[in-house]
Write a protein that holds these residues in place. Structure first.
Motif, PDB file in Angstrom:
ATOM      1  N   LEU A  51       0.815  -1.212   0.000  1.00  0.00           N
ATOM      2  CA  LEU A  51       0.000   0.000   0.000  1.00  0.00           C
ATOM      3  C   LEU A  51       0.851   1.265   0.000  1.00  0.00           C
ATOM      4  N   ILE A  52       1.933   1.265   0.747  1.00  0.00           N
ATOM      5  CA  ILE A  52       2.811   2.436   0.781  1.00  0.00           C
ATOM      6  C   ILE A  52       3.465   2.647  -0.576  1.00  0.00           C
ATOM      7  N   VAL A  53       3.971   1.579  -1.182  1.00  0.00           N
ATOM      8  CA  VAL A  53       4.600   1.701  -2.496  1.00  0.00           C
ATOM      9  C   VAL A  53       3.580   2.182  -3.527  1.00  0.00           C
ATOM     10  N   TYR A  54       2.382   1.636  -3.471  1.00  0.00           N
ATOM     11  CA  TYR A  54       1.344   2.053  -4.412  1.00  0.00           C
ATOM     12  C   TYR A  54       0.996   3.529  -4.235  1.00  0.00           C
ATOM     13  N   CYS A  55       0.906   3.976  -3.006  1.00  0.00           N
ATOM     14  CA  CYS A  55       0.564   5.379  -2.763  1.00  0.00           C
ATOM     15  C   CYS A  55       1.677   6.330  -3.199  1.00  0.00           C
ATOM     16  N   LEU A  56       2.914   5.877  -3.143  1.00  0.00           N
ATOM     17  CA  LEU A  56       4.039   6.747  -3.472  1.00  0.00           C
ATOM     18  C   LEU A  56       4.477   6.648  -4.929  1.00  0.00           C
ATOM     19  N   LYS A  57       3.834   5.816  -5.716  1.00  0.00           N
ATOM     20  CA  LYS A  57       4.285   5.596  -7.085  1.00  0.00           C
ATOM     21  C   LYS A  57       4.217   6.852  -7.951  1.00  0.00           C
ATOM     22  N   ASP A  58       3.330   7.765  -7.655  1.00  0.00           N
ATOM     23  CA  ASP A  58       3.194   8.970  -8.462  1.00  0.00           C
ATOM     24  C   ASP A  58       3.923  10.184  -7.887  1.00  0.00           C
ATOM     25  N   LEU A  59       4.570  10.002  -6.763  1.00  0.00           N
ATOM     26  CA  LEU A  59       5.263  11.116  -6.135  1.00  0.00           C
ATOM     27  C   LEU A  59       6.547  11.423  -6.904  1.00  0.00           C
ATOM     28  N   PHE A  67       4.481  16.623  -0.960  1.00  0.00           N
ATOM     29  CA  PHE A  67       5.568  15.826  -0.399  1.00  0.00           C
ATOM     30  C   PHE A  67       5.436  15.674   1.113  1.00  0.00           C
ATOM     31  N   ILE A  68       5.184  16.759   1.811  1.00  0.00           N
ATOM     32  CA  ILE A  68       5.096  16.712   3.281  1.00  0.00           C
ATOM     33  C   ILE A  68       3.910  15.856   3.734  1.00  0.00           C
ATOM     34  N   PRO A  69       2.702  16.030   3.167  1.00  0.00           N
ATOM     35  CA  PRO A  69       1.611  15.136   3.579  1.00  0.00           C
ATOM     36  C   PRO A  69       1.901  13.662   3.292  1.00  0.00           C
ATOM     37  N   TYR A  70       2.524  13.377   2.137  1.00  0.00           N
ATOM     38  CA  TYR A  70       2.907  11.996   1.838  1.00  0.00           C
ATOM     39  C   TYR A  70       3.870  11.457   2.887  1.00  0.00           C
TER      40      TYR A  70
END
Length: 104
Positions: A51-59, A67-70
């Motif tokens: 889930l973390i990798v999926y959420c960060l894939k577009d960052l 960036f800060i909220p992520y």
């Protein structure tokens, strides 16, 4: 409501119930297999990592307003899961942190 729709709803509910009851019927009074115990132990952390990798894939690598909220949401997931070992709590709290910080 016509009988076709009603029968589809009843059949869907029955199949869903049976699929959810199947593991309890299968392992009713038996000891769980070792591979299933190992899976039970490691699966929640694996799901959190996916889930973390999926959420960060577009960052993007540049500093953006998100960036800060992520970062704070990811840290919340890690610390909450390490602290309480509760996947649901980690997801709820990190989502709450993210939603609060994107509104600020």
């Amino acid at each position: 409501m016509n009988s076709y729709v009603l029968s589809a709803i009843i059949l869907s509910a029955l199949i869903t119930f049976l699929l959810r009851a199947f593991p309890f019927l299968l392992f009713k009074e038996k000891e769980l297999p070792k591979w299933l115990e190992k899976l039970e132990k490691h699966l929640p952390m694996t799901i959190m990592a996916v889930l973390i990798v999926y959420c960060l894939k577009d960052l993007k690598t540049q500093l953006t307003t998100l960036f800060i909220p992520y970062l704070l949401a990811c840290l919340t997931v890690v610390f909450t899961y390490k602290w309480k070992k509760n996947t649901f709590l980690s997801i709820i709290l990190s989502t709450l942190v993210y939603m609060i910080f994107i509104r600020l």
